[in-house]
Scaffold this motif. Sequence first.
Motif, PDB file in Angstrom:
ATOM      1  N   SER A 119       0.816  -1.086   0.097  1.00 17.16           N
ATOM      2  CA  SER A 119      -0.105   0.025  -0.009  1.00 17.16           C
ATOM      3  C   SER A 119       0.836   0.919  -0.487  1.00 17.16           C
ATOM      4  N   HIS A 120       2.540   1.219  -0.126  1.00 23.71           N
ATOM      5  CA  HIS A 120       2.749   2.482   0.426  1.00 23.71           C
ATOM      6  C   HIS A 120       3.977   2.864  -1.298  1.00 23.71           C
ATOM      7  N   TRP A 121       3.208   1.753  -2.490  1.00 23.00           N
ATOM      8  CA  TRP A 121       3.715   1.325  -3.028  1.00 23.00           C
ATOM      9  C   TRP A 121       4.498   3.400  -4.400  1.00 23.00           C
ATOM     10  N   ALA A 122       3.102   4.027  -3.864  1.00 19.12           N
ATOM     11  CA  ALA A 122       3.123   5.544  -4.589  1.00 19.12           C
ATOM     12  C   ALA A 122       4.089   6.422  -3.227  1.00 19.12           C
ATOM     13  N   GLU A 123       4.492   5.965  -2.456  1.00 18.29           N
ATOM     14  CA  GLU A 123       4.757   6.469  -1.434  1.00 18.29           C
ATOM     15  C   GLU A 123       6.179   7.165  -1.496  1.00 18.29           C
ATOM     16  N   PRO A 124       7.059   8.193  -1.047  1.00 16.18           N
ATOM     17  CA  PRO A 124       8.338   8.089  -1.116  1.00 16.18           C
ATOM     18  C   PRO A 124       9.210   7.083  -0.121  1.00 16.18           C
ATOM     19  N   ASP A 125       8.687   6.617   1.020  1.00 15.54           N
ATOM     20  CA  ASP A 125       9.583   6.131   1.688  1.00 15.54           C
ATOM     21  C   ASP A 125       9.223   4.287   1.256  1.00 15.54           C
ATOM     22  N   PHE A 126       8.915   4.181  -0.191  1.00 17.56           N
ATOM     23  CA  PHE A 126       8.615   3.066  -0.057  1.00 17.56           C
ATOM     24  C   PHE A 126      10.070   2.528  -0.619  1.00 17.56           C
ATOM     25  N   LEU A 127      11.179   2.778  -1.055  1.00 21.59           N
ATOM     26  CA  LEU A 127      11.955   1.870  -1.273  1.00 21.59           C
ATOM     27  C   LEU A 127      13.440   1.883   0.397  1.00 21.59           C
ATOM     28  N   THR A 128      13.268   3.542   0.161  1.00 23.33           N
ATOM     29  CA  THR A 128      14.094   3.517   1.230  1.00 23.33           C
ATOM     30  C   THR A 128      13.336   3.001   3.318  1.00 23.33           C
ATOM     31  N   ASP A 129      12.528   2.352   2.779  1.00 25.48           N
ATOM     32  CA  ASP A 129      12.509   2.445   4.374  1.00 25.48           C
ATOM     33  C   ASP A 129      11.628   1.137   4.457  1.00 25.48           C
ATOM     34  N   ALA A 130      11.136   0.052   3.112  1.00 25.08           N
ATOM     35  CA  ALA A 130      10.841  -0.944   2.818  1.00 25.08           C
ATOM     36  C   ALA A 130      11.615  -2.238   3.917  1.00 25.08           C
ATOM     37  N   TRP A 131      10.562  -3.080   4.311  1.00 24.39           N
ATOM     38  CA  TRP A 131      10.792  -4.040   5.080  1.00 24.39           C
ATOM     39  C   TRP A 131      11.440  -5.712   4.386  1.00 24.39           C
ATOM     40  N   PHE A 132      12.739  -6.217   4.942  1.00 25.77           N
ATOM     41  CA  PHE A 132      13.565  -6.971   4.675  1.00 25.77           C
ATOM     42  C   PHE A 132      13.506  -8.398   5.203  1.00 25.77           C
ATOM     43  N   LEU A 133      13.722  -9.234   5.163  1.00 22.75           N
ATOM     44  CA  LEU A 133      14.050 -10.639   5.837  1.00 22.75           C
ATOM     45  C   LEU A 133      14.982 -10.777   6.588  1.00 22.75           C
ATOM     46  N   LYS A 134      15.597 -11.026   7.752  1.00 25.76           N
ATOM     47  CA  LYS A 134      16.771 -11.575   8.467  1.00 25.76           C
ATOM     48  C   LYS A 134      17.170 -12.796   7.864  1.00 25.76           C
ATOM     49  N   LYS A 135      18.624 -12.693   8.186  1.00 26.92           N
ATOM     50  CA  LYS A 135      18.633 -13.779   7.140  1.00 26.92           C
ATOM     51  C   LYS A 135      18.584 -15.067   7.533  1.00 26.92           C
ATOM     52  N   ASP A 136      18.218 -15.392   9.231  1.00 27.31           N
ATOM     53  CA  ASP A 136      17.265 -16.512  10.046  1.00 27.31           C
ATOM     54  C   ASP A 136      16.030 -16.504   9.326  1.00 27.31           C
ATOM     55  N   ALA A 137      15.286 -15.781   9.156  1.00 26.07           N
ATOM     56  CA  ALA A 137      13.525 -15.618   8.281  1.00 26.07           C
ATOM     57  C   ALA A 137      14.003 -16.376   7.213  1.00 26.07           C
ATOM     58  N   ALA A 138      15.390 -15.334   6.206  1.00 24.71           N
ATOM     59  CA  ALA A 138      15.291 -16.945   4.883  1.00 24.71           C
ATOM     60  C   ALA A 138      15.629 -18.013   5.154  1.00 24.71           C
ATOM     61  N   GLU A 139      16.383 -18.734   5.987  1.00 25.89           N
ATOM     62  CA  GLU A 139      16.761 -20.054   5.983  1.00 25.89           C
ATOM     63  C   GLU A 139      15.556 -20.584   6.540  1.00 25.89           C
TER      64      GLU A 139
END
Length: 100
Positions: A26-46
């Motif tokens: 839902s942040h697609w059009a917001e200026p923080d869409f790329l800069t503040d996006a969540w990511f997986l920590k390595k333990d979650a990726a594993e």
Amino acid sequence: MEDVKKAEKEPVPEEAPIILATGWGSHWAEPDFLTDAWFLKKDAAEYFAGKRPVLLGFDTPYADNMENEQGDWLVLYGAGITLLATLVNTEKITKFKVKL
């Protein structure tokens, strides 16, 4: 990892497609869409790699921390997982199990 475990209402079987829906699309059009996006920590990726999903989709533009990469791409692609991003409208998914 704690958030992943809380969201899992029941064990996800191996080789099932998995969609990580946080509402970030839902942040697609917001200026923080790329800069503040969540990511997986390595333990979650594993953890997800261990599930060996046929597909891992998420509503963030990238799985790894772009400023301090943890190797998530290697973990996920190394497990043969097809990644699907960036998903939008995931907040419209109202059930834990759905047909794709």
